[in-house]
Design an enzyme around this catalytic site. Structure first.
Site, PDB file in Angstrom:
ATOM      1  CE1 TYR A 198      -6.134  11.200 -10.183  1.00 46.97           C
ATOM      2  CE2 TYR A 198      -6.396  12.975 -11.781  1.00 46.97           C
ATOM      3  CZ  TYR A 198      -5.970  11.696 -11.464  1.00 46.97           C
ATOM      4  OH  TYR A 198      -5.360  10.921 -12.433  1.00 46.97           O
ATOM      5  CG  ASP A 237      -1.827   1.194   1.294  1.00 47.13           C
ATOM      6  OD1 ASP A 237      -1.587   2.184   0.563  1.00 47.13           O
ATOM      7  OD2 ASP A 237      -2.789   1.159   2.080  1.00 47.13           O
ATOM      8  CB  VAL A 238       2.088   3.559  -2.680  1.00 41.37           C
ATOM      9  CG1 VAL A 238       2.585   2.506  -3.644  1.00 41.37           C
ATOM     10  CG2 VAL A 238       0.788   4.194  -3.149  1.00 41.37           C
ATOM     11  CE  LYS A 286      -2.507  11.463 -10.525  1.00 41.41           C
ATOM     12  NZ  LYS A 286      -1.551  10.349 -10.459  1.00 41.41           N
TER      13      LYS A 286
HETATM   14  N1  LIG Z   1      -6.859   6.477 -16.664  1.00 35.30           N
HETATM   15  C1  LIG Z   1      -6.694   7.745 -16.951  1.00 35.30           C
HETATM   16  O1  LIG Z   1      -7.401   8.327 -17.807  1.00 35.30           O
HETATM   17  C2  LIG Z   1      -5.598   8.529 -16.265  1.00 35.30           C
HETATM   18  C3  LIG Z   1      -5.288   9.802 -16.770  1.00 35.30           C
HETATM   19  C4  LIG Z   1      -4.244  10.518 -16.189  1.00 35.30           C
HETATM   20  C5  LIG Z   1      -3.523   9.965 -15.156  1.00 35.30           C
HETATM   21  N2  LIG Z   1      -3.845   8.741 -14.671  1.00 35.30           N
HETATM   22  C6  LIG Z   1      -3.010   8.192 -13.608  1.00 35.30           C
HETATM   23  O2  LIG Z   1      -2.430   6.993 -14.048  1.00 35.30           O
HETATM   24  C7  LIG Z   1      -2.074   6.174 -12.929  1.00 35.30           C
HETATM   25  C8  LIG Z   1      -2.533   4.746 -13.185  1.00 35.30           C
HETATM   26  O3  LIG Z   1      -3.938   4.738 -13.219  1.00 35.30           O
HETATM   27  P1  LIG Z   1      -4.795   3.749 -14.147  1.00 35.30           P
HETATM   28  O4  LIG Z   1      -5.650   4.604 -14.987  1.00 35.30           O
HETATM   29  O5  LIG Z   1      -3.931   2.737 -14.750  1.00 35.30           O
HETATM   30  O6  LIG Z   1      -5.769   3.161 -13.027  1.00 35.30           O
HETATM   31  P2  LIG Z   1      -6.081   1.690 -12.507  1.00 35.30           P
HETATM   32  O7  LIG Z   1      -7.115   1.888 -11.478  1.00 35.30           O
HETATM   33  O8  LIG Z   1      -6.360   0.774 -13.649  1.00 35.30           O
HETATM   34  O9  LIG Z   1      -4.692   1.252 -11.839  1.00 35.30           O
HETATM   35  C9  LIG Z   1      -4.239   1.802 -10.650  1.00 35.30           C
HETATM   36  C10 LIG Z   1      -3.640   0.689  -9.806  1.00 35.30           C
HETATM   37  O10 LIG Z   1      -3.113   1.259  -8.606  1.00 35.30           O
HETATM   38  C11 LIG Z   1      -3.475   0.419  -7.524  1.00 35.30           C
HETATM   39  N3  LIG Z   1      -3.501   1.163  -6.279  1.00 35.30           N
HETATM   40  C12 LIG Z   1      -4.448   2.044  -5.861  1.00 35.30           C
HETATM   41  N4  LIG Z   1      -4.140   2.482  -4.640  1.00 35.30           N
HETATM   42  C13 LIG Z   1      -2.987   1.874  -4.279  1.00 35.30           C
HETATM   43  C14 LIG Z   1      -2.182   1.909  -3.129  1.00 35.30           C
HETATM   44  N5  LIG Z   1      -2.520   2.657  -2.065  1.00 35.30           N
HETATM   45  N6  LIG Z   1      -1.061   1.179  -3.104  1.00 35.30           N
HETATM   46  C15 LIG Z   1      -0.721   0.387  -4.155  1.00 35.30           C
HETATM   47  N7  LIG Z   1      -1.446   0.292  -5.260  1.00 35.30           N
HETATM   48  C16 LIG Z   1      -2.582   1.032  -5.321  1.00 35.30           C
HETATM   49  C17 LIG Z   1      -4.851  -0.109  -7.898  1.00 35.30           C
HETATM   50  O11 LIG Z   1      -5.200  -1.276  -7.163  1.00 35.30           O
HETATM   51  C18 LIG Z   1      -4.682  -0.355  -9.386  1.00 35.30           C
HETATM   52  O12 LIG Z   1      -4.190  -1.657  -9.629  1.00 35.30           O
HETATM   53  C19 LIG Z   1      -2.715   6.835 -11.725  1.00 35.30           C
HETATM   54  O13 LIG Z   1      -1.731   7.536 -11.007  1.00 35.30           O
HETATM   55  C20 LIG Z   1      -3.715   7.800 -12.344  1.00 35.30           C
HETATM   56  O14 LIG Z   1      -3.961   8.898 -11.510  1.00 35.30           O
HETATM   57  C21 LIG Z   1      -4.884   8.012 -15.194  1.00 35.30           C
END
Ligand SMILES: NC(=O)c1ccc[n+]([C@@H]2O[C@H](COP(=O)([O-])OP(=O)(O)OC[C@H]3O[C@@H](n4cnc5c(N)ncnc54)[C@H](O)[C@@H]3O)[C@@H](O)[C@H]2O)c1
Length: 255
Positions: free
Chosen positions: A157, A63-64, A161
């Site tokens: 959020y 858990d980060v 970011k």
């Molecule tokens: N999907 C989008 O459109 C988008 C756009 C911009 C930025 N992001 C960023 O990209 C990154 C990845 O997101 P994604 O879209 O792949 O989402 P996702 O939900 O598919 O993957 C995120 C992963 O992080 C894990 N996670 C959540 N909280 C955690 C914790 N406390 N400790 C360890 N693991 C944890 C989740 O279980 C999940 O497996 C994130 O930082 C998100 O903010 C996403």
């Protein structure tokens, strides 16, 4: 030869979306990968997928938002592979575009704990390791276009970011002078179809939705579109790039 042959990488959020795609690509390119994720089921799925294609990976439930978990994650890389070259801070959570007036302290603290405290703990530990190593190391922070714009996420959020871009610039400017041996760059994805975007839309904040709807149509990508950028920033192909934010959004923010 793969672009990351001989490298050791940690990827957080390795169970889903961009973290999963990045882990798989890093392993395919020859890295030994420490998969960090708090969902044990999805963590093991990524591990099995990498192993089934002959890649090298180990998994650690992390858990980060918990400093002790992050310290154990860094230790895992050193114990298993003897060094750390790449830290990809990918794990993050969204906030349903929640407007500040509707924000609870609990949600604020959770979003900041995962999206900011996690990369802070991990980067602090990684920089100490990089300083000890002749070869240095590189950090990739997955921020967002919400890291420099106002209506792509809710209050915390967006704040979180923006903070990740600040962390990236801090590390690059304080530690990048020694021939760029220590690097930190950020990726700012636009809309990417992942577990995050597939969430039930009924919880989205009304004020947030109004602001977001004003933005008009946009293209959505797939996790692999971000993984390829995470590979570029991890590899020596980007060795003279330090402190940058790479926007990957199919022209959403230039319009
Ligand atoms: N999907 C989008 O459109 C988008 C756009 C911009 C930025 N992001 C960023 O990209 C990154 C990845 O997101 P994604 O879209 O792949 O989402 P996702 O939900 O598919 O993957 C995120 C992963 O992080 C894990 N996670 C959540 N909280 C955690 C914790 N406390 N400790 C360890 N693991 C944890 C989740 O279980 C999940 O497996 C994130 O930082 C998100 O903010 C996403």
């Amino acid at each position: 030869m793969g672009k990351l042959e001989g490298k050791v990488a940690i990827v957080t959020g390795a169970g889903s979306g961009m973290g999963r795609a990045t882990s798989i690509l890093y392993a395919k390119e020859g890295a030994k990968v420490v998969l960090a994720e708090f969902n044990e089921v999805s963590l093991n799925e990524t591990l099995e997928e990498i192993k089934s294609t002959g890649g090298h990976a180990v998994a650690i439930k992390t858990d980060v938002s918990k400093e002790a978990d992050v310290e154990a994650m860094i230790k895992k890389a050193l114990d298993e592979f003897g060094k750390l070259d790449i830290l990809a801070n990918v794990a993050g959570i969204a906030d349903d575009l929640t407007s500040i007036e509707n924000y609870t302290n609990e949600l604020f603290e959770r979003v900041m704990a995962v999206n900011v405290n996690g990369p802070f703990y991990a980067s602090r530990a990684a920089v100490k390791v990089f300083k000890e190593q002749e070869s240095g190391g590189t950090i990739i922070n997955v921020s967002s276009i919400a890291g420099f714009l106002g209506a792509r996420g809710g209050a915390a959020y967006t704040m979180s970011k923006h903070a990740l871009i600040g962390l990236t610039r801090h590390i690059a400017s304080f530690y990048g002078r020694n021939n760029g041996k220590i690097r930190a760059n950020a990726i700012a994805p636009g809309s990417i179809i992942t577990g995050m975007t597939k969430k039930d839309p009924s919880h989205i904040d009304k004020i947030g939705m109004e602001a977001f709807s004003d933005l008009g149509p946009f293209n959505s990508g797939v996790p692999e579109d971000i993984a390829t950028s995470a590979l570029f920033l991890a590899s020596d192909d980007s060795k003279f790039i330090n402190g940058e934010v790479l926007t990957v959004d199919s022209a959403w923010t230039v319009r």
